[in-house]
Design a protein around this motif. Structure first.
Motif, mmCIF file in Angstrom:
data_model
loop_
_atom_site.group_PDB
_atom_site.id
_atom_site.type_symbol
_atom_site.label_atom_id
_atom_site.label_comp_id
_atom_site.label_asym_id
_atom_site.label_seq_id
_atom_site.Cartn_x
_atom_site.Cartn_y
_atom_site.Cartn_z
ATOM 1 N N CYS A 74 -51.139 -81.330 3.636
ATOM 2 C CA CYS A 74 -51.660 -81.354 4.998
ATOM 3 C C CYS A 74 -50.901 -82.366 5.861
ATOM 4 C CB CYS A 74 -53.149 -81.658 4.997
ATOM 5 S SG CYS A 74 -53.541 -83.188 4.167
ATOM 6 N N VAL A 75 -49.674 -82.674 5.472
ATOM 7 C CA VAL A 75 -48.943 -83.724 6.181
ATOM 8 C C VAL A 75 -48.578 -83.321 7.616
ATOM 9 C CG1 VAL A 75 -46.517 -83.282 5.494
ATOM 10 C CG2 VAL A 75 -47.358 -85.619 5.664
ATOM 11 N N ARG A 76 -48.395 -82.002 7.828
ATOM 12 C CA ARG A 76 -48.145 -81.494 9.184
ATOM 13 C C ARG A 76 -48.943 -80.223 9.416
ATOM 14 N NH1 ARG A 76 -43.580 -83.923 7.470
ATOM 15 N NH2 ARG A 76 -43.246 -82.202 6.035
ATOM 16 N N GLU A 77 -49.115 -79.880 10.698
ATOM 17 C CA GLU A 77 -50.022 -78.793 11.040
ATOM 18 C C GLU A 77 -49.565 -77.421 10.545
ATOM 19 O OE1 GLU A 77 -50.821 -78.595 15.159
ATOM 20 O OE2 GLU A 77 -52.334 -77.032 14.931
ATOM 21 N N ASN A 78 -48.249 -77.172 10.552
ATOM 22 C CA ASN A 78 -47.793 -75.812 10.212
ATOM 23 C C ASN A 78 -48.276 -75.364 8.835
ATOM 24 O OD1 ASN A 78 -46.113 -77.509 8.856
ATOM 25 N ND2 ASN A 78 -44.222 -76.765 9.778
ATOM 26 N N ALA A 79 -48.549 -76.358 7.947
ATOM 27 C CA ALA A 79 -49.056 -76.020 6.609
ATOM 28 C C ALA A 79 -50.410 -75.323 6.719
ATOM 29 C CB ALA A 79 -49.182 -77.276 5.774
ATOM 30 N N GLU A 80 -51.204 -75.741 7.680
ATOM 31 C CA GLU A 80 -52.538 -75.154 7.843
ATOM 32 C C GLU A 80 -52.440 -73.677 8.222
ATOM 33 O OE1 GLU A 80 -54.640 -77.653 10.644
ATOM 34 O OE2 GLU A 80 -54.431 -79.321 9.242
ATOM 35 N N ILE A 83 -51.383 -71.574 5.179
ATOM 36 C CA ILE A 83 -52.387 -71.348 4.131
ATOM 37 C C ILE A 83 -53.474 -70.391 4.621
ATOM 38 C CG2 ILE A 83 -53.836 -73.394 4.615
ATOM 39 C CD1 ILE A 83 -53.052 -72.526 1.157
ATOM 40 N N LEU A 84 -53.849 -70.502 5.879
ATOM 41 C CA LEU A 84 -54.893 -69.605 6.384
ATOM 42 C C LEU A 84 -54.387 -68.162 6.375
ATOM 43 C CD1 LEU A 84 -56.376 -71.922 9.151
ATOM 44 C CD2 LEU A 84 -57.524 -71.174 7.062
ATOM 45 N N GLY A 85 -53.101 -67.988 6.685
ATOM 46 C CA GLY A 85 -52.477 -66.656 6.636
ATOM 47 C C GLY A 85 -52.513 -66.104 5.213
ATOM 48 N N GLN A 86 -52.123 -66.946 4.260
ATOM 49 C CA GLN A 86 -52.090 -66.517 2.852
ATOM 50 C C GLN A 86 -53.493 -66.147 2.357
ATOM 51 O OE1 GLN A 86 -49.909 -65.937 0.700
ATOM 52 N NE2 GLN A 86 -48.018 -66.987 1.232
ATOM 53 N N LEU A 87 -54.478 -66.965 2.711
ATOM 54 C CA LEU A 87 -55.842 -66.675 2.255
ATOM 55 C C LEU A 87 -56.332 -65.353 2.825
ATOM 56 C CD1 LEU A 87 -57.515 -70.212 2.369
ATOM 57 C CD2 LEU A 87 -56.969 -68.869 0.345
ATOM 58 N N GLY A 88 -55.932 -65.055 4.057
ATOM 59 C CA GLY A 88 -56.290 -63.781 4.676
ATOM 60 C C GLY A 88 -55.714 -62.611 3.891
ATOM 61 N N TYR A 89 -54.463 -62.776 3.449
ATOM 62 C CA TYR A 89 -53.784 -61.733 2.684
ATOM 63 C C TYR A 89 -54.514 -61.486 1.360
ATOM 64 C CZ TYR A 89 -50.069 -59.580 -0.104
ATOM 65 O OH TYR A 89 -49.356 -58.757 -0.916
ATOM 66 N N PHE A 90 -54.911 -62.579 0.703
ATOM 67 C CA PHE A 90 -55.585 -62.441 -0.585
ATOM 68 C C PHE A 90 -57.004 -61.903 -0.451
ATOM 69 C CE2 PHE A 90 -51.927 -64.517 -2.160
ATOM 70 C CZ PHE A 90 -51.816 -64.038 -3.452
ATOM 71 N N LYS A 91 -57.584 -62.129 0.705
ATOM 72 C CA LYS A 91 -58.919 -61.569 0.966
ATOM 73 C C LYS A 91 -58.831 -60.040 0.869
ATOM 74 C CE LYS A 91 -62.385 -61.729 4.624
ATOM 75 N NZ LYS A 91 -62.647 -62.342 5.932
ATOM 76 N N ALA A 92 -57.794 -59.491 1.492
ATOM 77 C CA ALA A 92 -57.601 -58.043 1.470
ATOM 78 C C ALA A 92 -57.306 -57.559 0.054
ATOM 79 C CB ALA A 92 -56.467 -57.667 2.424
ATOM 80 N N MET A 114 -61.216 -79.339 6.918
ATOM 81 C CA MET A 114 -60.518 -78.159 6.400
ATOM 82 C C MET A 114 -61.392 -77.409 5.394
ATOM 83 S SD MET A 114 -57.785 -77.588 7.969
ATOM 84 C CE MET A 114 -57.104 -76.234 7.020
ATOM 85 N N VAL A 115 -62.095 -78.173 4.548
ATOM 86 C CA VAL A 115 -62.965 -77.526 3.558
ATOM 87 C C VAL A 115 -64.031 -76.703 4.286
ATOM 88 C CG1 VAL A 115 -64.618 -77.936 1.680
ATOM 89 C CG2 VAL A 115 -62.505 -79.249 1.788
ATOM 90 N N GLU A 116 -64.524 -77.260 5.389
ATOM 91 C CA GLU A 116 -65.521 -76.549 6.178
ATOM 92 C C GLU A 116 -64.932 -75.229 6.713
ATOM 93 O OE1 GLU A 116 -67.514 -79.266 8.932
ATOM 94 O OE2 GLU A 116 -67.941 -77.450 10.128
ATOM 95 N N LYS A 117 -63.701 -75.344 7.188
ATOM 96 C CA LYS A 117 -63.016 -74.160 7.729
ATOM 97 C C LYS A 117 -62.804 -73.105 6.641
ATOM 98 C CE LYS A 117 -59.393 -73.986 11.228
ATOM 99 N NZ LYS A 117 -58.347 -74.861 11.764
ATOM 100 N N PHE A 118 -62.350 -73.564 5.462
ATOM 101 C CA PHE A 118 -62.127 -72.624 4.352
ATOM 102 C C PHE A 118 -63.432 -71.914 4.000
ATOM 103 C CE2 PHE A 118 -58.594 -75.643 2.946
ATOM 104 C CZ PHE A 118 -57.617 -74.866 3.539
ATOM 105 N N ASN A 119 -64.505 -72.691 3.949
ATOM 106 C CA ASN A 119 -65.785 -72.100 3.578
ATOM 107 C C ASN A 119 -66.262 -71.088 4.593
ATOM 108 O OD1 ASN A 119 -66.707 -72.846 1.109
ATOM 109 N ND2 ASN A 119 -67.228 -74.902 1.810
#
Ligand code: SAH
Ligand code: SF4
Ligand code: F3S
Length: 465
Positions: A74-80, A83-92, A114-119
């Motif tokens: 989480c050192v820079r924003e682009n990582a966020e 990861i959100l993109g990847q999680l969306g892909y795996f959801k499908a 972030m944990v709140e967002k993931f949840n």
């Protein structure tokens, strides 16, 4: 809050869980996504070690995996965003493969927002979330997630843990990362690491040396010692020792031919360490000296604890003691309040030190850090214009420095075949430069001498002597 050193019993407990998972899952496939620094890479190797003990087999096709782990940064924003993109892909994906187990760990898992967002957005298909301090607990959490079909979220808010003797499955058979300390006490005002990694804590020298000795026996040739500020290694131990003393003991281990370390903080770079690097052939003469900014004003606001002049003095002192030294660095542009003049100070240091390579970053606001609350944030347009100029300068210097290498003889550790051209071998110089050359596969894993024949910006071409 406290630092927890794990007992053998706690590690044994996890071994029992590994067996339980193996009974259920042996032969299934796993995949790990690793983001961030070498410390995270090293931790993914430990996760891989545990997962392999649990009978899973690695697959590089994530879609085929029964277990997917995201080890986040989480050192820079682009990582966020990534990861959100990847999680969306795996959801499908999980719609057609409901038994797939998805886990998330690493630095982002230590950020409550972030944990709140993931949840909120991915709660349905994320089976487990765990933090940086309880990585060792992974077998237990995985077992419960699988066996009890329960969602496992376990994150510890504490100063940190030291867990020894976790199984490890390393990426390479030739070079290895060895974490010597965890956490960071520096609190640079832009940086999230101290919040997600806890306080500085050093591993016992005995444990580190045992690990390196084992690696030497297994045939490893290159070791990189890792920590957020290796120069403060050992200060917190019951019997304090300096980083230089530790390094001196690592040098004595037969079989290891090259030793690197990242990152040293310029504020703590001792003469003892400089003398040791100068004296010992095995220690790489390529030193990472993170600059961050060349402006004394900005450095002060960054809480870096050195001025432009002190940094340049240190670089000169090192150059004097080690004439063939190469420097690499990290630089941030667009820190709050950075003016054109401040930026030009950074460009000035880059010209003076002539870094062999520089990791350049646009300043990224991190929730919870002091710099995020500073009022004079720099416009995105200005940031991108500045980083463009900086990258051009860094690249020009790189080409000029590479040009100087043409015709010289370099010691190269041969790592394998080149990915782009399977007929060529590839390895790295002491300075970390990739060199491709023609040679026999028997050379893989050996240190060879090559004459550099050509430079192609991102790699060099060489010929065996
Ligand atoms: N402990 C290491 C670096 C850890 S983070 C050190 O001090 O050298 C790696 C690099 O990321 C840092 O050196 C810094 O250049 C960059 N970085 C850290 N926080 C950042 C932020 N908020 N925005 C942009 N870059 C950042
Ligand atoms: Fe972050 Fe500074 Fe610690 Fe490096 S030394 S991890 S930049 S706080
Ligand atoms: Fe990123 Fe954590 Fe390393 S925030 S840089 S993975 S310590």
């Amino acid at each position: 809050m406290a630092i927890k050193v794990l007992t053998e019993q706690e590690i044994d407990e996890q071994k029992q869980y590994m067996k339980k998972v193996a009974n259920l899952m042996a032969g299934k496939k796993y995949h790990i996504y690793t983001m961030g620094c070498q410390l995270n890479e090293n931790e993914s190797e430990k996760l891989s070690g545990m997962i392999s003990e649990m009978g899973y087999i690695f697959t590089d096709v994530p879609e085929e995996a029964d277990l997917v782990i995201f080890n986040t940064c989480c050192v820079r924003e682009n990582a966020e965003d990534k990861i959100l993109g990847q999680l969306g892909y795996f959801k499908a994906l999980k719609r057609n493969k409901p038994d797939m187990v998805i886990g998330l760990c690493g630095c982002m898992a230590q950020e409550p927002h972030m944990v709140e967002k993931f949840n909120k957005t991915h709660g349905q298909h994320l089976n487990l979330i765990f933090g940086t301090h309880n990585l060792y607990q992974f077998p237990e959490l995985l077992y419960k997630a699988i066996n009890e079909n329960e969602k496992m979220i376990e994150i510890w808010d504490m100063d940190g843990t030291i867990a020894e003797d976790i199984p490890i499955k390393r990426e390479s058979k030739i070079k290895a990362n060895v974490t010597i300390m965890y956490g960071c006490n520096n609190f640079c005002s832009y940086c999230i690491v101290p919040y997600v990694r806890g306080r500085e804590r050093s591993r016992e020298p005995k444990k580190i040396l045992e690990e390196v000795q084992k690696l030497a026996k297994e045939g490893y040739k290159e070791i990189t010692l890792l920590g957020q500020n290796v120069n403060s290694y050992g200060k917190d131990l019951e019997n304090p020792i300096t980083f230089a003393k530790l390094l001196e003991s690592v040098v004595k281990i037969d079989g290891i031919e090259r030793i690197r370390f990242v990152s040293p903080h310029p504020k703590d770079f001792s003469d003892e360490l400089i003398e040791l690097i100068a004296r010992e052939e095995k220690i790489s003469k390529c030193i990472h000296l993170p600059l961050q900014s060349g402006s004394t004003e900005i450095l002060k606001k960054m809480n870096r604890k050195y001025t432009k002049e002190q940094y340049l003095e240190l670089a000169n002192k090192i150059k004097k003691a080690i004439p063939n030294v190469l420097f690499t660095t990290d630089i941030i542009v667009g820190f709050p309040g950075e003016t054109e003049e401040d930026f030009l100070e950074t460009m000035d240091v880059v010209r003076k030190v002539r870094y062999y390579s520089a990791f350049t970053f646009v300043y990224s606001r991190r929730v919870g850090t002091p710099a995020d609350k500073m009022l004079d944030q720099v416009d995105e347009d200005i940031k991108s214009e500045r980083i463009g100029r900086l990258i051009n300068l860094v690249n020009d210097i790189l080409e000029e420095e590479n040009e100087k290498l043409v015709g010289t003889v370099q010691k190269v550790l041969v790592e394998g075949y080149s990915e782009k051209n399977k007929d060529m071998l590839t390895g790295r110089t002491d300075g970390g430069k990739v060199v491709n050359f023609e040679g026999d596969s028997s050379l893989i894993g050996n240190m060879v001498e090559l004459k550099i024949t050509e430079q192609r910006k991102w790699y060099l071409a060489g010929k065996l002597l």
